[in-house]
Design an enzyme around this catalytic site. Structure first.
Site, PDB file in Angstrom:
ATOM      1  N   SER A   9       0.810  -1.218   0.000  1.00 19.41           N
ATOM      2  CA  SER A   9       0.000   0.000   0.000  1.00 19.41           C
ATOM      3  C   SER A   9       0.843   1.268   0.000  1.00 19.41           C
ATOM      4  O   SER A   9       0.403   2.300  -0.521  1.00 19.41           O
ATOM      5  CB  SER A   9      -0.944   0.003   1.204  1.00 19.41           C
ATOM      6  OG  SER A   9      -0.219  -0.141   2.411  1.00 19.41           O
ATOM      7  N   ASP A 167      -5.870   7.309   9.008  1.00 19.92           N
ATOM      8  CA  ASP A 167      -5.940   5.958   9.598  1.00 19.92           C
ATOM      9  C   ASP A 167      -4.826   5.695  10.601  1.00 19.92           C
ATOM     10  O   ASP A 167      -4.779   4.648  11.227  1.00 19.92           O
ATOM     11  CB  ASP A 167      -5.964   4.884   8.516  1.00 19.92           C
ATOM     12  CG  ASP A 167      -4.677   4.798   7.705  1.00 19.92           C
ATOM     13  OD1 ASP A 167      -3.694   5.513   8.010  1.00 19.92           O
ATOM     14  OD2 ASP A 167      -4.645   4.005   6.737  1.00 19.92           O
ATOM     15  N   HIS A 170      -0.993   4.522   7.465  1.00 18.08           N
ATOM     16  CA  HIS A 170      -0.358   4.872   6.189  1.00 18.08           C
ATOM     17  C   HIS A 170       0.166   6.306   6.228  1.00 18.08           C
ATOM     18  O   HIS A 170      -0.309   7.109   7.033  1.00 18.08           O
ATOM     19  CB  HIS A 170      -1.365   4.714   5.045  1.00 18.08           C
ATOM     20  CG  HIS A 170      -1.761   3.299   4.813  1.00 18.08           C
ATOM     21  ND1 HIS A 170      -2.917   2.755   5.336  1.00 18.08           N
ATOM     22  CD2 HIS A 170      -1.143   2.300   4.136  1.00 18.08           C
ATOM     23  CE1 HIS A 170      -2.997   1.487   4.982  1.00 18.08           C
ATOM     24  NE2 HIS A 170      -1.939   1.173   4.263  1.00 18.08           N
TER      25      HIS A 170
END
Length: 196
Positions: A9, A167, A170
């Site tokens: 990611s 979040d 990240h």
């Protein structure tokens, strides 16, 4: 210059609200500023582990410079270091066989993530370092280059919450700029080698 990003990611840019603030475009811009014409291809997949690199490598076409960011999901899923490192080795070796220069950012220190309880931070930090060390050895054996991103960015991320996305796992756009700045010297060096 055919630049390809593979991995998880972070390589894909999760957490940033604008594509241009993710690793691929940031690194492509750095190479353009250094005089390269760049064609960017992002093959990274959120949630990917080292085991998923094989499929990503197979999906790539011709590549001059490949950047791999991998390891966080291996750590969160308790993949043994030697297993993940061997899978990374094989991906780097396959890319080198395709003629690509390969730069790898190894597993981050997950102890700085706010979700990790303070009592476990030392254990998580030690596991992260062990995993990254196994990855480094594997990358070098396969003919790749290790960009020591974690050394440069971990202290910044540990003290500046704005480098994390909402979040709290990240990177934010600012966090991606930090990571790209740490990655750029190794990427620019291998790109310059291709130009010679």
């Amino acid at each position: 210059m055919r630049l390809c990003l593979l991995g998880d990611s972070i390589a894909a840019g999760v957490g940033s609200t604008r594509r241009e603030d993710t690793l691929g475009p940031l690194l492509a811009d750095r190479l353009r500023q250094a005089g390269h014409e760049v064609d960017l291809d992002v093959r990274a997949v959120p949630g990917a582990r080292s085991a998923d690199l094989r499929a990503q490598v197979r999906a790539t076409g011709a590549v001059d410079v490949a950047v791999i960011v991998i390891g966080a999901n291996d750590l969160t899923r308790f993949v043994p270091a030697q297993v993940g490192a061997q899978q990374l080795h094989d991906a780097v070796a396959d890319l080198r066989a395709k003629g690509a220069e390969v730069v790898v950012a190894t597993a981050p220190d997950l102890s700085i993530v706010s979700h990790v309880p303070p009592a476990l931070r030392d254990v998580v930090s030690a596991a992260s370092r062990q995993y990254a060390q196994a990855q480094q050895q594997a990358v070098i054996r396969a003919g790749g280059v290790v960009a020591h991103v974690e050394r440069a960015v971990t202290p910044r991320f540990a003290t500046d919450p704005s480098l994390f996305a909402a979040d709290r796992f990240h990177p934010s756009a600012a966090g991606y700029r930090e990571i790209a700045t740490a990655l750029a010297p190794a990427v620019e060096a291998v790109a310059d080698r291709r130009r010679v």
